[in-house]
Design an enzyme around this catalytic site. Structure first.
Site, short mmCIF file in Angstrom:
data_model
loop_
_atom_site.label_atom_id
_atom_site.label_comp_id
_atom_site.label_asym_id
_atom_site.label_seq_id
_atom_site.Cartn_x
_atom_site.Cartn_y
_atom_site.Cartn_z
CE1 TYR A 121 -4.22 1.56 0.13
CE2 TYR A 121 -3.21 3.01 1.76
CZ TYR A 121 -4.24 2.71 0.88
OH TYR A 121 -5.31 3.58 0.77
N GLY A 122 1.88 1.23 -0.88
CA GLY A 122 2.75 2.39 -1.03
C GLY A 122 2.25 3.29 -2.14
CG HIS A 141 8.76 -3.10 -12.81
ND1 HIS A 141 9.08 -2.91 -14.16
CD2 HIS A 141 9.95 -3.14 -12.16
CE1 HIS A 141 10.39 -2.82 -14.29
NE2 HIS A 141 10.95 -2.97 -13.10
CB SER A 199 0.60 1.00 4.87
OG SER A 199 1.77 1.65 4.45
CD GLN A 225 7.34 -7.55 -6.91
OE1 GLN A 225 7.35 -8.38 -7.82
NE2 GLN A 225 6.88 -6.32 -7.08
CB SER A 274 2.35 -2.68 7.43
OG SER A 274 2.25 -1.62 6.51
#
Length: 333
Positions: A25-26, A108, A53, A86, A51
């Protein structure tokens, strides 16, 4: 010829009844999650327990759970955590819990292209890569515009990977501006090359070298800053709006003549040869291995380089000058 998809080519109903898991959640994650939520989709954000976030996502009206739990329930799972973590997160928390027939998605292509993530054969693997930072992506969506994006299909286990990918792209707003079909390889290699040689590495090195040249030539650092950094945005905006021709039409004949005669002396053939070497390192995986190793070793080279750059003369001069221009909404890290 490239293929470009728009709103008319995508059907949000394809996502009906599906749960979209957002791992991270960036900058990108918050934009994807909120845009999808506003498009009527069920989104659950996956974060580690500590986190910071979590509260932010919950305050925005989003459901939050631990990463393994999100992997278990998600029909579409989007990875928007940093490239260098990742692989580890996927292997430890996602792979054991991934639903057969689910869609594993990326913003990406790095982890798939360099095999940091190796999905099982029973899931779809796609990429929807918006071509803008997350905050800009969110702003554009709210304004009803949307940013362009890229779509790539790496694995089509269900036979529906493309339609799911297009529906996702519509949900985040990309089909409003156009989504170009590409491959994980092409997106990854061109993205890294652009970052390293122009957008980040090339432009900062060019500006800083010009700044140092003027200061070493006896000119005030403040004058050097304005001439080689501050005015850069004015020129780039013209180039973005109408290409090199419109920029050259907009500046003085003196500037245009200097551009056409001196530019090739600065960016000469040896620069192009260096660019080719950098591209080769991207293509053969040298850069990817270097970056993954750098993180595994605790960033012994990256941290000192970052610290040095943050305290360079051009940064210190710029901080003072930007504080005099509140209309720029100056940001400091």
């Amino acid at each position: 010829m490239i293929t470009v998809y728009y709103d008319k080519d995508a059907d949000l109903n394809v996502l009906s009844g599906k749960t979209i898991g957002m791992i991270g959640y960036g900058s990108q994650g918050h934009a994807h999650a909120l845009n999808l939520k506003d498009s009527g989709q069920k989104v659950v954000v996956g974060l580690y327990p500590e986190s910071g976030s979590r509260q932010t996502a919950q305050a925005a009206g989003l459901e939050v759970a631990d990463v393994p739990e999100v992997a278990k329930i998600a029909d579409v799972l989007m990875m928007v955590i940093p490239d260098h973590i990742q692989g580890e997160i996927y292997r430890a928390q996602i792979a054991p819990n991934l639903k057969p027939g689910a869609a594993l998605m990326f913003a990406h292509g790095f982890s798939i292209h360099y095999k940091e993530v190796v999905p099982p054969p029973n899931v779809d693997v796609m990429m929807v890569a918006p071509k803008a930072p997350g905050h800009r992506m969110r702003e554009q969506f709210i304004d009803g515009i949307g940013v362009p994006g890229l779509l790539a299909i790496h694995q089509d286990a269900t036979g529906h990977a493309k339609e799911i990918g297009l529906a996702y792209a519509k949900g985040v707003g990309c089909t409003r501006s156009g989504v170009i079909e590409t491959t994980f390889k092409d997106e990854t290699e061109t993205d890294l090359f652009g970052e390293q040689t122009v957008l980040c590495g090339g432009i900062t090195a060019l500006i800083n070298t010009a700044f140092e040249t003027l200061v070493e030539g006896g000119y005030p650092p403040e004058m050097a800053y304005f001439e080689v950094l501050h005015e850069m945005k004015l020129i780039v905006d013209l180039v973005q709006q109408g290409g090199f021709n419109y920029m050259r039409y907009s500046v003085s004949d003196t500037a245009e003549y200097g551009d056409l005669t001196r530019g090739p002396r600065v960016i000469d053939d040896h620069v192009k040869q260096n660019m080719k070497k950098i591209l080769a390192e991207i293509q053969d995986g040298t850069f990817a291995k270097e970056w993954i190793t750098e993180n595994h070793e605790g960033r012994p080279r990256f941290r000192p380089l970052r610290e040095e750059a943050r305290h360079s003369q051009i940064q210190e001069v710029g901080r003072e000058l930007r504080s005099m221009m509140p209309w720029l909404d100056p940001k400091e890290v």
